[in-house]
Enzyme design. Structure first.
Site, short mmCIF file in Angstrom:
data_model
loop_
_atom_site.label_atom_id
_atom_site.label_comp_id
_atom_site.label_asym_id
_atom_site.label_seq_id
_atom_site.Cartn_x
_atom_site.Cartn_y
_atom_site.Cartn_z
N THR A 243 144.09 63.95 108.96
CA THR A 243 144.81 62.76 109.43
C THR A 243 144.70 62.58 110.94
O THR A 243 145.20 61.59 111.48
CB THR A 243 146.29 62.83 109.04
OG1 THR A 243 146.89 64.02 109.61
CG2 THR A 243 146.46 62.88 107.53
N ASP A 244 144.08 63.53 111.65
CA ASP A 244 143.94 63.42 113.09
C ASP A 244 143.02 62.27 113.46
O ASP A 244 141.90 62.14 112.92
CB ASP A 244 143.40 64.74 113.65
CG ASP A 244 143.28 64.73 115.17
OD1 ASP A 244 144.28 65.08 115.83
OD2 ASP A 244 142.21 64.37 115.68
N ILE A 245 143.45 61.41 114.39
CA ILE A 245 142.67 60.23 114.77
C ILE A 245 141.33 60.62 115.38
O ILE A 245 140.30 59.99 115.14
CB ILE A 245 143.47 59.35 115.76
CG1 ILE A 245 144.78 58.87 115.10
CG2 ILE A 245 142.64 58.16 116.22
CD1 ILE A 245 144.58 58.04 113.86
N GLY A 246 141.33 61.69 116.21
CA GLY A 246 140.08 62.13 116.82
C GLY A 246 139.06 62.57 115.78
O GLY A 246 137.87 62.23 115.89
#
Length: 289
Positions: A243-246
């Site tokens: 789920t991390d945007i990066g």
């Protein structure tokens, strides 16, 4: 004063390690001399500073460790080895990814290790402070916090201990530009550790699911913070924060998508990278920096 020279199996990109640490204004790094001064906490109360200097190459890594206090010398060396993950054979990790669609990333960032934060408590506090902030301001806020409540030894800063954090007021942190909620979260972490409701040594022996179930109960700690803690406090090797945007942006770039991948698509991608998902995540982050 004591000194110790340690050789490890390559590859190991020490220059990449200290370049990353140099971004944080609290860290004492000299890129030209290839050294970093590391604050070491043994048994939660004994503070030491160990200077780590890179002497070798990527393929033949050699390090000189220098300390001012020989008390608990072996424990200091052991902790340095844990922080810099010197016992993890990156050759094996790199070989694994040569058979995957991440092989180009692993060639570009060859020998980049997964390095831990200096101690679990500071890692968790830093994660809370950094939540939903840009990198520059998160470093500024963390620096204010540590230099107000922490301890300095020979130019090296230690985060405040949990007992001190537990007795900080929300108003004190608000004066530093913390939001009220973030201030409450940080103080709450200090209270949980000070009162032994949260014990890092015991936590480190548990499974990832058990750690998640324990930490998620603490106010202010969500999935993102737990994943960062598992990666950068405990060094778990097979964790992928989908789920991390990066991570999502890196996958979009890697696969040349016109949108971020769905979680279902990420599940399909990541099974190829096990049992080293943490390294896949690390190299994907590096690919967009």
């Amino acid at each position: 004063m004591w000194q110790e020279v340690i050789e490890i199996e390559g590859p190991y990109q020490f220059d990449r390690v200290i370049e990353r640490h140099a971004i944080d204004p609290l860290n004492q790094v000299d890129l030209q001399k290839r050294l970093i001064k590391v604050p070491i906490l043994i048994e939660e109360k004994n503070r030491y500073i160990v200077e780590v200097t890179g002497l070798g190459t990527v393929n033949k890594p050699v390090f000189k460790l220098t300390g001012n206090n020989s008390n608990q010398k072996e424990a200091q060396i052991k902790r340095i080895s844990e922080i810099f993950q010197w016992n993890t054979p990156l050759k094996q990790v790199n070989r694994h990814f040569q058979q995957t669609d991440l092989r180009d990333l692993f060639q570009e960032h060859f020998g980049t290790p997964l390095v831990l934060d200096f101690d679990p408590f500071s890692c968790l506090v830093k994660c809370i402070i950094h939540q939903q902030l840009n990198l520059s301001f998160s470093h500024t806020l963390t620096e204010r916090f540590v230099k107000t409540f922490g301890n300095e030894m020979d130019g090296v800063w230690f985060y405040p201990n949990p007992e001190i954090v537990a007795n900080i007021t929300v108003e004190q942190l608000r004066d530093m530009q913390f939001s009220s909620r973030k201030a409450e979260y940080v103080i709450g972490i200090g209270i949980a550790v000070a009162e032994r409701d949260l014990e890092f040594e015991a936590l480190a022996r548990k499974s990832e699911e058990e750690i998640f179930n324990e930490l998620i109960k603490i106010r202010g700690i969500g999935a993102w913070t737990i994943q960062n803690f598992l990666l950068f406090a405990l060094g778990r090797p097979n964790l992928f924060p989908a789920t991390d945007i990066g991570i999502q942006n890196a996958l979009k770039k890697l696969y040349r998508l016109d949108r971020k991948p769905t979680l279902e698509e990420i599940e399909q991608y990541k099974h190829r990278w096990e049992p080293y998902l943490s390294y896949a995540a690390l190299y994907l982050w590096r690919s967009i920096e």
